[in-house]
Design a protein around this motif. Sequence first.
Motif, PDB file in Angstrom:
ATOM      1  N   CYS A  93       6.931  16.650  61.279  1.00 11.98           N
ATOM      2  CA  CYS A  93       8.230  16.483  61.515  1.00 11.98           C
ATOM      3  C   CYS A  93       8.990  16.412  60.382  1.00 11.98           C
ATOM      4  N   VAL A  94       8.493  15.302  59.819  1.00 10.62           N
ATOM      5  CA  VAL A  94       9.543  14.915  58.097  1.00 10.62           C
ATOM      6  C   VAL A  94       9.854  16.104  57.503  1.00 10.62           C
ATOM      7  N   ASP A  95       8.731  17.331  57.398  1.00  8.80           N
ATOM      8  CA  ASP A  95       9.289  18.644  56.177  1.00  8.80           C
ATOM      9  C   ASP A  95      11.015  18.765  56.876  1.00  8.80           C
ATOM     10  N   ASN A  96      10.749  19.033  58.148  1.00  6.47           N
ATOM     11  CA  ASN A  96      11.912  19.682  58.809  1.00  6.47           C
ATOM     12  C   ASN A  96      12.838  18.642  59.171  1.00  6.47           C
ATOM     13  N   LEU A  97      12.939  17.729  59.454  1.00  5.14           N
ATOM     14  CA  LEU A  97      13.283  16.499  59.291  1.00  5.14           C
ATOM     15  C   LEU A  97      14.708  16.315  58.530  1.00  5.14           C
ATOM     16  N   VAL A  98      13.981  16.831  56.458  1.00  4.55           N
ATOM     17  CA  VAL A  98      14.054  16.643  55.679  1.00  4.55           C
ATOM     18  C   VAL A  98      15.262  18.080  55.314  1.00  4.55           C
ATOM     19  N   LEU A  99      15.208  19.154  55.853  1.00  4.91           N
ATOM     20  CA  LEU A  99      15.636  19.968  55.596  1.00  4.91           C
ATOM     21  C   LEU A  99      17.039  19.764  56.267  1.00  4.91           C
ATOM     22  N   SER A 100      15.971  19.705  57.213  1.00  5.85           N
ATOM     23  CA  SER A 100      17.948  19.167  58.794  1.00  5.85           C
ATOM     24  C   SER A 100      19.065  18.128  58.062  1.00  5.85           C
ATOM     25  N   GLN A 101      18.546  17.878  56.633  1.00  9.55           N
ATOM     26  CA  GLN A 101      19.719  16.059  56.754  1.00  9.55           C
ATOM     27  C   GLN A 101      20.533  17.617  55.478  1.00  9.55           C
ATOM     28  N   LYS A 102      22.029  16.773  55.405  1.00  6.95           N
ATOM     29  CA  LYS A 102      23.070  17.572  55.008  1.00  6.95           C
ATOM     30  C   LYS A 102      23.119  16.604  53.759  1.00  6.95           C
ATOM     31  N   LYS A 103      23.435  17.760  52.639  1.00  6.51           N
ATOM     32  CA  LYS A 103      23.054  16.943  51.244  1.00  6.51           C
ATOM     33  C   LYS A 103      24.311  16.106  50.855  1.00  6.51           C
ATOM     34  N   GLU A 104      24.389  14.927  50.814  1.00  5.84           N
ATOM     35  CA  GLU A 104      24.736  13.474  50.095  1.00  5.84           C
ATOM     36  C   GLU A 104      25.706  13.409  48.646  1.00  5.84           C
ATOM     37  N   LYS A 105      26.383  13.887  47.973  1.00 10.33           N
ATOM     38  CA  LYS A 105      26.293  13.468  46.655  1.00 10.33           C
ATOM     39  C   LYS A 105      26.605  12.162  46.344  1.00 10.33           C
ATOM     40  N   VAL A 106      26.042  11.735  45.290  1.00  6.76           N
ATOM     41  CA  VAL A 106      25.750  11.041  44.395  1.00  6.76           C
ATOM     42  C   VAL A 106      27.339  10.379  43.444  1.00  6.76           C
ATOM     43  N   LYS A 107      27.541   8.880  44.179  1.00  8.97           N
ATOM     44  CA  LYS A 107      28.738   8.645  42.918  1.00  8.97           C
ATOM     45  C   LYS A 107      28.437   9.079  41.818  1.00  8.97           C
ATOM     46  N   ASP A 108      29.897   9.396  40.819  1.00  6.27           N
ATOM     47  CA  ASP A 108      29.806   9.528  39.529  1.00  6.27           C
ATOM     48  C   ASP A 108      29.088   7.905  39.121  1.00  6.27           C
ATOM     49  N   GLY A 109      28.221   8.348  37.609  1.00  2.00           N
ATOM     50  CA  GLY A 109      27.375   7.073  36.933  1.00  2.00           C
ATOM     51  C   GLY A 109      26.797   6.473  37.219  1.00  2.00           C
ATOM     52  N   MET A 110      25.905   6.746  38.486  1.00  7.95           N
ATOM     53  CA  MET A 110      25.411   6.164  39.755  1.00  7.95           C
ATOM     54  C   MET A 110      23.793   7.233  39.127  1.00  7.95           C
ATOM     55  N   LYS A 111      22.856   6.309  38.511  1.00 10.75           N
ATOM     56  CA  LYS A 111      22.046   7.072  38.481  1.00 10.75           C
ATOM     57  C   LYS A 111      20.798   6.884  39.791  1.00 10.75           C
ATOM     58  N   SER A 112      20.160   8.087  39.964  1.00  6.73           N
ATOM     59  CA  SER A 112      19.283   8.529  41.344  1.00  6.73           C
ATOM     60  C   SER A 112      18.107   8.339  41.192  1.00  6.73           C
ATOM     61  N   LYS A 113      17.863   7.675  42.450  1.00  6.11           N
ATOM     62  CA  LYS A 113      16.443   7.552  42.639  1.00  6.11           C
ATOM     63  C   LYS A 113      15.649   8.242  43.890  1.00  6.11           C
ATOM     64  N   THR A 114      14.675   8.297  43.608  1.00  5.25           N
ATOM     65  CA  THR A 114      13.941   8.881  44.847  1.00  5.25           C
ATOM     66  C   THR A 114      13.141   8.452  45.018  1.00  5.25           C
TER      67      THR A 114
END
Length: 429
Positions: free
Chosen positions: A227-248
């Motif tokens: 169910c985790v896979d489906n939850l990830v797929l169903s999430q809407k993509k969120e924009k990362v603020k300019d200049g903010m370093k992205s971490k996963t």
Amino acid sequence: MFWTWAPRSEKEAGDSIVRNLLLHWFPAKVTLKSLSWGYSLWLGTITATLFLILTLTGVVLMFLYVPSVERAYQSVKDIEYVVSFGWFIRAMHRNSAHLMVAFVFLHMVRVFLTGAYKNGIGVGQNRPLNWIVGVILLLITLFLSFTGYLLPWDQLAFWAITVGTNIAKNAPIVGEWIRFVLLGGHEIEQNALIRFYVLHCFFLPAAVLILFSYHMWRIRKDGGLACVDNLVLSQKKEKVKDGMKSKTYSLLGLTAGRTVQVETSLIDEEKYTVNSVPFLIRRIGLVMLGTFVFVVLISLFIHAPLEEPANPNVTPNPAKAPWYFLWLQELVAITTIRIGGFVLNGALVGGILIPGILVILLAIWPYLDKSSNLSTGVWFSKERMRQNIVFLVLCFLVIVLIIIGTYMRGPNWEFYFPWEPWPQLPKKF
């Protein structure tokens, strides 16, 4: 060995998992959907608890049981009527064994209906392999219960094993060899009893423990429940603020590169996940406690049967296999066709070929299922509706055959409705 049930910080909650001998195979965080009562139904945890009960009660019974054809029946009778609470320990052991067969089957049904045997979006996932491990665990569970069936050495046990091994004997080419290896000869005697005892008490439980451990590790390796896979797929993509370093951040911690954990990472982890300590551990404890209480309660009212001592010269009519193999015995009866002098061997067709084909289809089905990733981890996905219906029909037919074999088969394997009396067979005095 100990951990806090009320961590004061994220670090303390994580340390409770990482540093604990019993908990370290769980992730530090778990999704709320994985924790829900309605997704997995906690069938895997119930099955593991039943195996634990079987192990503990089995060890107690081993101290009291004597695996000898001369003393086996008397030792079980002593457990039942002489040893303090022996009847209760034996009832718990037997009821847990039957429940474990049922819940392993239900767990497999749940995994199939949710498409959880399919690889999702993670690179390096191998859920089909874990499904095959689960199918093997189901077969070992059936064999584990089957080997324990003989140990009381009463009429019920002796003739149930006779029917079961006679079905196995009809396997093409290797049937006679399989029966000979199981029984240690051509008859059910001392060799058969000691082999079933050793298989039941050591080899098969060890195999279950090893495969179960791998099964759990594989779930962790594949990023958690499907169910985790489906939850990830169903999430809407969120924009990362300019200049903010992205971490996963994954459910297993800080990650980098393309791995299962990176692919199944959540955008807003705090919104969808909680710490495993105390939330996951608390629910596991509740499920284990509830399972234990249920087994205790039914064992107070449903006792383990003990019939007359085994007698190879007195054949009960009808002689029946254990209940979980009665669908095979019923298939044998249905597929035995006599036309003049020609006889179609039902034991081969219904006892070996049909169940063999079903097991092979179960094992390879993840590789035949071409539905999309969106159907992974979803109950009754529309994409998989047809195959779910076929699967449920097959499961329903197996259950119906078990019910018919249990309640509607009388002398000479004739069909009788439950309210119909059986004919009185003549007795030899």
